[in-house]
Motif scaffolding. Structure first.
Motif, mmCIF file in Angstrom:
data_model
loop_
_atom_site.group_PDB
_atom_site.id
_atom_site.type_symbol
_atom_site.label_atom_id
_atom_site.label_comp_id
_atom_site.label_asym_id
_atom_site.label_seq_id
_atom_site.Cartn_x
_atom_site.Cartn_y
_atom_site.Cartn_z
ATOM 1 N N UNK A 1 5.361 -12.398 -3.259
ATOM 2 C CA UNK A 1 4.805 -12.184 -1.822
ATOM 3 C C UNK A 1 3.692 -13.038 -1.835
ATOM 4 N N UNK A 2 3.195 -13.552 -0.312
ATOM 5 C CA UNK A 2 2.090 -14.011 -0.138
ATOM 6 C C UNK A 2 0.756 -13.232 -0.470
ATOM 7 N N UNK A 3 -0.056 -13.717 -1.155
ATOM 8 C CA UNK A 3 -1.168 -12.964 -1.600
ATOM 9 C C UNK A 3 -1.932 -12.254 -0.523
ATOM 10 N N UNK B 1 -0.071 -9.194 0.185
ATOM 11 C CA UNK B 1 -0.105 -8.170 -0.745
ATOM 12 C C UNK B 1 -1.615 -7.270 -0.371
ATOM 13 N N UNK B 2 -2.504 -8.227 -0.144
ATOM 14 C CA UNK B 2 -3.866 -7.251 0.081
ATOM 15 C C UNK B 2 -3.628 -6.339 1.208
ATOM 16 N N UNK C 1 -1.000 -5.084 2.254
ATOM 17 C CA UNK C 1 -0.255 -3.921 1.557
ATOM 18 C C UNK C 1 -1.079 -2.703 0.645
ATOM 19 N N UNK C 2 -2.015 -3.297 -0.160
ATOM 20 C CA UNK C 2 -2.742 -2.456 -0.819
ATOM 21 C C UNK C 2 -4.043 -1.748 -0.259
#
Lengths: 310, 310
Positions: free
Chosen positions: B193-195, B198-199, B201-202
């Motif tokens: 997943x693109x960083x 991901x950011x 998402x978290x």
């Protein structure tokens, strides 16, 4: 309304291990002391009362850009003179530019009868931060503004910052005097991450938030692991692995790279442990022959605040 | 000690939008009713008292494999007879296999004087779940065991499950009778997943955990967005976007795909809203001509528990 205001604006830890780009924490020290004085002359004039070589051109200075953004939202023809005494070393990775940006707009807001909300001030401060980091982000600005432990849940479409309770914690920070530019530290990051690693990372983010909100120190410690950013950046900070090992041996709960480095932070249950951990962190860089500073202090429950006004 | 025990074991939501593979929630209904009777004859015998076509060979049945794992940790030469009345439809995405695995080991543990901890029981239940899903995971097992809202922070090197407080919430679930196999739903997931995603998402995972722990319903709603898994799986569930839109219009806080689907869940502040939301969810599949079931009920504060013993 006051004519001149002195603000204390704290250093901050961003990322907090697993929480890259979204989590942050305010420190009681170091801090910037920022005096803002209202002037009839429009615009912003900046003076640095410290030895650091920072731009004083308001258009190139984080405090200047933040204040210019604020002034654009003010109908009156006024200006500001700013004196900045930096307690926070620029480039150390503990939110130096965020502290100056936040402190200056908090001071200006006090001069204007606190007409702006903290969220509006965050927007002005973000404009300032962008000058230093090349990107619009709020992971240091949010804790510098609100204090304690903060989450920047979203920047777009609506800025969403959540201030969260933090348990009593003592922070030990070591700043080895290695230059790590934020822009360089961003370049080493991977463009994509394996889904499995991303899942482990957000499991730790969940654990860290839960650990703070339930004051579960063991859970905080278990959750501080960063599977994505620290592996990419550790080569920029020689001594990191050894510093962590000695800090944990000295009783630290856990820690990691502060912001984009080179500072390393460790969270601790007591002041006495934090002092030992600070010494342990420093010992690694002493042995490596790298100059360093250490800071030990509690998590700050308040963000930038007015100290005196006249 | 009892000779025969009846256990109520709840359905569960896993993933909860952004928290793929790590977050979960227990429901008060539907549930499986599981009777386990101790026998002098070693081994496990399984009988299903319901219309579903599930294996009764203990080595191929989730409850059977979980009980066989438990029996390997028991020195006595004993066995179990199991009667399972499934209130949870297999393959619906609300933790059918986890409920059977958890309920059977909770029942067996009661027969053995509760000699195992809940964490040990989770390990046995995970062995059972692996038969159904092809992977060792605990995101449905954890809430089925502990109730409420749970985080599976890590499976390795040490299983780390955190049971967290949840505010009063009513859940509406629709199960459209479309077949989505867990293994197929895993295949559509991206390997990387693109960083930046991901950011995001978290950040939402952090917001969701904070929202639960501070009972901030608005924050829960804002944080339920899933940028990674739902986009990959939405094509498997026709009607998903419309179902969400109608649920939000009916007053839902937010929601998403339950587990690997096809069920869709929505969280709500009150029973009345949850009833309206359940009807809104159902209306989409009625119009699509897809058979469906809906469930409306509160978050369960308890996990699998003994109802009666003899």
């Amino acid at each position: 309304m006051p004519h001149s205001v002195l603000v204390h604006s704290p250093a901050t830890l961003s990322n907090l291990g697993c929480g890259f780009d979204v989590l942050g924490l305010a420190l009681q020290a170091p801090y910037d002391a920022i005096r803002v004085t209202q002037t009839a002359q429009p615009g912003v004039r900046i003076r640095h009362l410290d030895p650091y070589d920072l731009p004083t051109d308001p258009a190139r200075n984080v405090a200047g850009v933040a204040l210019l953004a604020l002034l654009r939202a003010v109908p009156e023809a006024i200006g500001f003179e700013v004196e900045i005494t930096k307690g926070i070393r620029p480039g150390s990775g503990v939110g130096s530019s965020a502290a100056s940006a936040v402190g200056s707009v908090v001071a200006a807001n006090a001069l204007l009868g606190n007409r702006f909300t903290k969220m509006q001030l965050v927007e002005f401060a973000m404009a300032g931060e962008a000058v230093a980091s090349g990107a619009r982000h709020a992971d240091n600005i949010a804790p510098a503004m609100f204090g304690g432990f903060t989450l920047v849940r979203a920047l777009e479409p609506t800025l969403d910052i959540v201030a969260l309770a933090a348990p009593p914690l003592w922070v030990a920070v070591v700043h080895p005097q290695i230059e790590v530019k934020t822009i360089e530290a961003r370049k080493v990051l991977p463009a994509t991450v394996p889904l499995g690693l991303a899942v482990q990372q957000w499991a730790n983010v969940a654990g860290l938030v839960a650990g703070f909100l339930t004051a579960d120190y063991d859970l905080i410690g278990r959750s501080l692991a960063d599977y994505i950013v620290e592996p990419a950046r550790q080569a920029l900070i020689p001594g990191l692995a050894e510093a962590r090992a000695r800090a944990l041996a000295a009783g630290a709960i856990g820690g990691g790279i502060s912001g984009s480095g080179p500072s390393i932070f460790m969270l601790n249950k007591t002041e006495a442990i934090a002092q030992s951990v600070g010494a342990a962190l420093g010992s690694v860089f002493a042995e490596l022959g790298v100059a360093y500073n250490t800071y030990v202090g509690p998590v700050a429950t308040e963000g930038a605040r007015v100290i005196s006004e006249s």
